[in-house]
Write a protein that holds these residues in place. Structure first.
Motif, PDB file in Angstrom:
ATOM      1  N   PRO A  23       0.809  -1.178  -0.111  1.00 29.70           N
ATOM      2  CA  PRO A  23      -0.195   0.075   0.103  1.00 29.70           C
ATOM      3  C   PRO A  23       0.882   1.350   0.064  1.00 29.70           C
ATOM      4  N   PRO A  24       0.429   2.287  -0.919  1.00 31.28           N
ATOM      5  CA  PRO A  24       1.323   3.293  -0.768  1.00 31.28           C
ATOM      6  C   PRO A  24       0.876   4.385   0.302  1.00 31.28           C
ATOM      7  N   ALA A  25       1.611   5.382   0.605  1.00 34.02           N
ATOM      8  CA  ALA A  25       1.188   6.535   1.447  1.00 34.02           C
ATOM      9  C   ALA A  25       0.717   7.655   0.598  1.00 34.02           C
ATOM     10  N   ILE A  26      -0.343   8.152   1.061  1.00 30.34           N
ATOM     11  CA  ILE A  26      -0.570   9.674   0.136  1.00 30.34           C
ATOM     12  C   ILE A  26      -0.285  10.726   1.377  1.00 30.34           C
ATOM     13  N   VAL A  27       0.679  11.286   1.041  1.00 31.84           N
ATOM     14  CA  VAL A  27       1.007  12.641   2.163  1.00 31.84           C
ATOM     15  C   VAL A  27       0.703  13.865   1.313  1.00 31.84           C
ATOM     16  N   CYS A  28       0.036  14.575   2.444  1.00 31.28           N
ATOM     17  CA  CYS A  28      -0.273  15.958   1.936  1.00 31.28           C
ATOM     18  C   CYS A  28      -0.663  16.901   3.198  1.00 31.28           C
ATOM     19  N   ASN A  29      -0.375  18.186   3.134  1.00 31.64           N
ATOM     20  CA  ASN A  29       0.102  18.924   2.141  1.00 31.64           C
ATOM     21  C   ASN A  29       1.631  18.643   1.816  1.00 31.64           C
ATOM     22  N   ALA A  30       2.407  18.945   0.556  1.00 38.44           N
ATOM     23  CA  ALA A  30       3.440  18.385   0.148  1.00 38.44           C
ATOM     24  C   ALA A  30       4.591  19.539   0.568  1.00 38.44           C
ATOM     25  N   HIS A  31       4.722  20.057   1.665  1.00 42.69           N
ATOM     26  CA  HIS A  31       5.663  20.805   2.098  1.00 42.69           C
ATOM     27  C   HIS A  31       6.795  20.371   3.112  1.00 42.69           C
ATOM     28  N   VAL A  32       7.114  21.314   4.034  1.00 38.45           N
ATOM     29  CA  VAL A  32       8.279  20.631   4.908  1.00 38.45           C
ATOM     30  C   VAL A  32       7.743  19.566   5.826  1.00 38.45           C
ATOM     31  N   THR A  33       6.389  19.605   6.334  1.00 37.44           N
ATOM     32  CA  THR A  33       6.050  18.501   7.189  1.00 37.44           C
ATOM     33  C   THR A  33       5.987  17.276   6.309  1.00 37.44           C
ATOM     34  N   GLY A  34       5.464  17.470   5.251  1.00 42.71           N
ATOM     35  CA  GLY A  34       5.135  16.416   4.257  1.00 42.71           C
ATOM     36  C   GLY A  34       6.536  15.706   3.900  1.00 42.71           C
ATOM     37  N   LEU A  35       7.269  16.512   3.627  1.00 43.51           N
ATOM     38  CA  LEU A  35       8.752  16.080   3.422  1.00 43.51           C
ATOM     39  C   LEU A  35       9.350  15.235   4.343  1.00 43.51           C
ATOM     40  N   SER A  36       9.091  15.439   5.596  1.00 42.56           N
ATOM     41  CA  SER A  36       9.794  14.711   6.836  1.00 42.56           C
ATOM     42  C   SER A  36       8.962  13.358   6.678  1.00 42.56           C
ATOM     43  N   VAL A  37       7.658  13.364   6.777  1.00 39.82           N
ATOM     44  CA  VAL A  37       6.957  12.210   6.652  1.00 39.82           C
ATOM     45  C   VAL A  37       7.256  11.371   5.573  1.00 39.82           C
ATOM     46  N   ALA A  38       7.493  11.823   4.316  1.00 43.68           N
ATOM     47  CA  ALA A  38       7.826  11.020   3.129  1.00 43.68           C
ATOM     48  C   ALA A  38       9.093  10.317   3.206  1.00 43.68           C
ATOM     49  N   ARG A  39      10.161  11.174   3.786  1.00 40.42           N
ATOM     50  CA  ARG A  39      11.483  10.650   4.136  1.00 40.42           C
ATOM     51  C   ARG A  39      11.439   9.583   5.274  1.00 40.42           C
ATOM     52  N   ALA A  40      10.704   9.688   6.156  1.00 41.24           N
ATOM     53  CA  ALA A  40      10.322   8.526   6.958  1.00 41.24           C
ATOM     54  C   ALA A  40       9.816   7.204   6.472  1.00 41.24           C
ATOM     55  N   LEU A  41       8.828   7.282   5.784  1.00 41.33           N
ATOM     56  CA  LEU A  41       8.036   6.442   5.017  1.00 41.33           C
ATOM     57  C   LEU A  41       9.097   5.657   4.142  1.00 41.33           C
ATOM     58  N   SER A  42       9.829   6.482   3.355  1.00 42.61           N
ATOM     59  CA  SER A  42      10.567   5.917   2.403  1.00 42.61           C
ATOM     60  C   SER A  42      11.563   5.074   2.875  1.00 42.61           C
ATOM     61  N   ALA A  43      12.117   5.477   3.972  1.00 45.49           N
ATOM     62  CA  ALA A  43      13.083   4.511   4.735  1.00 45.49           C
ATOM     63  C   ALA A  43      12.698   2.851   5.032  1.00 45.49           C
ATOM     64  N   HIS A  44      11.459   2.748   4.919  1.00 44.25           N
ATOM     65  CA  HIS A  44      10.883   1.624   4.966  1.00 44.25           C
ATOM     66  C   HIS A  44      10.353   1.089   3.863  1.00 44.25           C
ATOM     67  N   ASP A  45      10.845   1.687   2.582  1.00 46.16           N
ATOM     68  CA  ASP A  45      10.492   1.073   1.367  1.00 46.16           C
ATOM     69  C   ASP A  45       8.784   1.398   1.045  1.00 46.16           C
ATOM     70  N   ASN A  54      -0.837  22.566  -5.429  1.00 45.34           N
ATOM     71  CA  ASN A  54       0.095  23.433  -6.341  1.00 45.34           C
ATOM     72  C   ASN A  54       1.330  22.692  -6.451  1.00 45.34           C
ATOM     73  N   GLY A  55       2.553  22.593  -7.211  1.00 47.05           N
ATOM     74  CA  GLY A  55       3.749  21.945  -6.952  1.00 47.05           C
ATOM     75  C   GLY A  55       4.715  22.863  -6.378  1.00 47.05           C
ATOM     76  N   ASN A  56       4.531  24.130  -5.874  1.00 49.53           N
ATOM     77  CA  ASN A  56       5.362  24.842  -5.151  1.00 49.53           C
ATOM     78  C   ASN A  56       5.955  24.665  -3.791  1.00 49.53           C
ATOM     79  N   GLY A  57       5.389  23.334  -3.204  1.00 50.18           N
ATOM     80  CA  GLY A  57       5.995  22.903  -1.827  1.00 50.18           C
ATOM     81  C   GLY A  57       7.283  22.136  -2.038  1.00 50.18           C
ATOM     82  N   VAL A  58       7.993  21.880  -1.018  1.00 46.51           N
ATOM     83  CA  VAL A  58       9.248  21.275  -1.339  1.00 46.51           C
ATOM     84  C   VAL A  58       9.305  19.581  -1.399  1.00 46.51           C
ATOM     85  N   ALA A  59       8.277  19.194  -0.966  1.00 46.92           N
ATOM     86  CA  ALA A  59       8.294  17.545  -1.036  1.00 46.92           C
ATOM     87  C   ALA A  59       8.434  17.200  -2.287  1.00 46.92           C
TER      88      ALA A  59
END
Length: 410
Positions: A23-45, A54-59
Motif C-alpha cells: 500500500p502506498p502512502a498519500i502525503v499532503c500537503n507536500a511541504h516541509v512537514t510532508g517532506l519529513s513524513v515522506a522521508r520517514a516512510l521511504s526509509a521503510h520502502d 500546487n507544485g510549489n512545496g518542497v516535498a
C-alpha cells in the motif's frame, strides 16, 4: 524524486500504469512537514504519493517521493477533494494510507472519509474535540492539567473578559486554521480594550469563535511538546521535544528542538488523548509559565508537524509506526536517544539579528552541517537540507528568495 509535479489527470494516469507491491502512502500537503513524513516512510520502502493544491512545496522534489500531483484543495471544494482522492485510490491496487500534514487536510479526510483510503487516526468527532480549544480546555480542567486563563467569547461579554485579564493579552481562535486563513495568523496580541474589541468584531463578522487568553509569562527556551503515536490498541510511541529556539520568539514556529526528559508532560498529554479517545499521530504543546512555576497546555495538533523528523531520528518513528499499525505490519519501537533538529532557514534569520542564540549549535554540529557528515549521525537532523537529497533545499531557496510562492503555516 517524483519525475514531475503532475496535473490531476496526469497523476491518475501514471498511477494506473504503475504496479505497487504494497500500500502506498498519500502525503499532503507536500511541504516541509510532508517532506519529513515522506522521508520517514521511504526509509521503510513505502511508496509515497505527494498531493497538494500546487507544485510549489518542497516535498515533490525529494528522492523520498515517488509521484506527486495536484488535487482539489479541500478548503475550496471538499467534495471535489474526496472525489479526486477516491479516483487516485481506485488506480493503486491497494488501499493507500493517508498522512495529512495540515489541519485542513486532516479535516478533509476525517470529514469526507474517501472510499478505499485508510486513515491512521481517529474520526472527525474526536478530532474536533481535540482541535477545538474550548473543548480541549474543558478536558484539561477535568484532568487537572494546567492551561492559560481563558474566556470564550461565545459565552463571555468582551468587556468582562477585558476586565478579568491584564493587558496585553492574546486573542486566539477555537479552531486556528480558519482564523489563520482569514487574518494570516493564529494569535493576535492586543494592547488595550479598543484593539481587543476590534479583533472580536472582526471575528464575529467572519463567523469565527475566538477566545481571550492571558499572555503567559513564558520562560523562553523551555517550551516542550509530547510527540506521540497512540494506536487503537497497545502502547504509544512517545518522544518529548524541547523547542529551545523559535522564530520569531514567543509565538513563532520551532526552529531548533532537542530531546528532553519530561515525564510529567508525557503523562498529562497522554491522559488527555486517552480521555478524548484520540488515536494517531499528535503533538501536545506546553509552555513553561514562570508565574505559576509549571508547564501549561496550549494545544494539541492531531497530525504530523514541522519537526517530526526529530523523533524519527531519535528512535521514535511515528510515521513508520502509524503505517505499520494500519496495514498490519510488524513494528517494534526502540529506545530513544538524544538528538537535535534545526530548521536552518529560520535559525539563520534569527542569528542575523540576535547573536544570543549563536552557541545553541556547537562547533561539531556546525561542522557536521557544513560537511554533510550529520547525515551519518543520529544526533542531528534538519527540516529540509540534506546533501543526499538536495532537491527540496533548492526548491525552498526558490520559494524564499526567488519566484516561487507557497503558503504554509509550518
Amino acid at each position: 524524486m517524483a519525475e514531475k509535479f503532475r496535473s490531476f489527470d496526469g497523476l491518475r494516469r501514471v498511477l494506473a500504469e504503475t504496479k505497487f507491491d504494497r500500500p502506498p502512502a498519500i502525503v499532503c500537503n507536500a511541504h516541509v512537514t510532508g517532506l519529513s513524513v515522506a522521508r520517514a516512510l521511504s526509509a521503510h520502502d513505502v511508496p509515497v504519493i505527494a498531493i497538494d493544491r500546487n507544485g510549489n512545496g518542497v516535498a515533490p522534489y525529494s528522492d523520498a517521493v515517488d509521484f506527486a500531483g495536484q488535487v482539489t484543495y479541500p478548503l475550496d471544494d471538499r467534495d471535489g477533494f474526496r472525489e479526486d482522492v477516491e479516483a487516485l485510490a481506485s488506480e493503486l491496487g491497494h488501499e493507500p494510507v493517508a498522512f495529512p500534514c495540515m489541519d485542513e487536510w486532516v479535516h478533509a479526510f476525517a470529514g469526507t472519509e474517501p472510499e478505499g483510503v485508510r486513515l491512521p487516526f481517529a474520526g472527525r468527532e474526536t478530532i474536533d474535540a481535540v482541535l477545538d480549544k474550548e473543548s480541549l480546555y474543558e478536558k484539561a480542567a477535568e484532568l487537572d492539567v494546567p492551561y492559560p486563563e481563558t474566556y470564550r467569547m461565545a459565552d463571555t461579554d468582551p468587556e468582562d473578559a477585558a476586565a478579568a485579564l491584564d493587558f496585553p493579552f492574546v486573542v486566539k481562535p477555537a479552531l486556528k486554521r480558519e482564523f489563520e486563513e482569514a487574518v494570516g495568523t493564529n494569535v493576535i496580541e492586543v494592547a488595550d480594550e479598543e484593539e481587543f474589541l476590534d479583533v472580536v468584531a472582526m471575528a464575529e463578522d467572519a463567523g469565527i469563535n475566538v477566545m481571550a487568553q492571558e499572555k503567559v509569562d513564558i520562560e523562553t527556551g523551555r517550551d516542550c511538546s509530547l510527540a506521540s503515536y497512540v494506536p487503537q490498541e497497545g502502547d504509544p510511541v512517545t518522544f518529548v521535544g524541547n523547542a529551545r529556539v523559535r522564530y520569531p520568539q514567543e509565538f513563532g514556529t520551532s526552529c531548533l528542538v532537542r530531546q528532553t526528559d519530561q515525564p510529567e508532560i508525557e503523562g498529562r498529554a497522554l491522559s488527555i488523548l486517552e480521555e478524548t479517545g484520540y488515536y494517531g499521530i499528535s503533538e501536545s504543546e506546553f509552555v513553561y509559565d514562570k508565574s505559576r512555576e509549571e508547564y501549561v497546555l496550549l494545544d494539541i495538533n492531531t497530525r504530523p508537524w514541522k519537526w517530526i523528523s526529530l523523533p524519527v531520528q531519535a528512535g521514535a518513528d511515528l510515521p513508520g509506526a502509524a503505517y505499520a499499525d494500519t496495514v498490519g505490519d510488524e513494528f517494534e519501537a526502540g529506545e530513544t536517544h538524544d538528538s537535535t533538529w534545526v530548521y536552518l532557514g529560520d535559525y539563520l534569520k534569527l542569528l542575523a539579528n540576535d547573536a544570543g542564540f549563536s552557541d545553541v549549535l556547537n562547533e561539531n554540529q556546525w561542522r557536521g552541517l557544513f560537511s554533510g557528515e550529520f547525515e551519518t549521525s543520529d544526533a542531528l537532523t534538519t527540516g529540509v537540507y540534506r546533501p543526499s537529497d538536495v532537491g527540496p533545499a533548492y526548491r525552498l531557496m526558490k520559494t524564499e528568495f526567488g519566484t516561487g510562492d507557497y503558503y504554509c503555516s509550518c
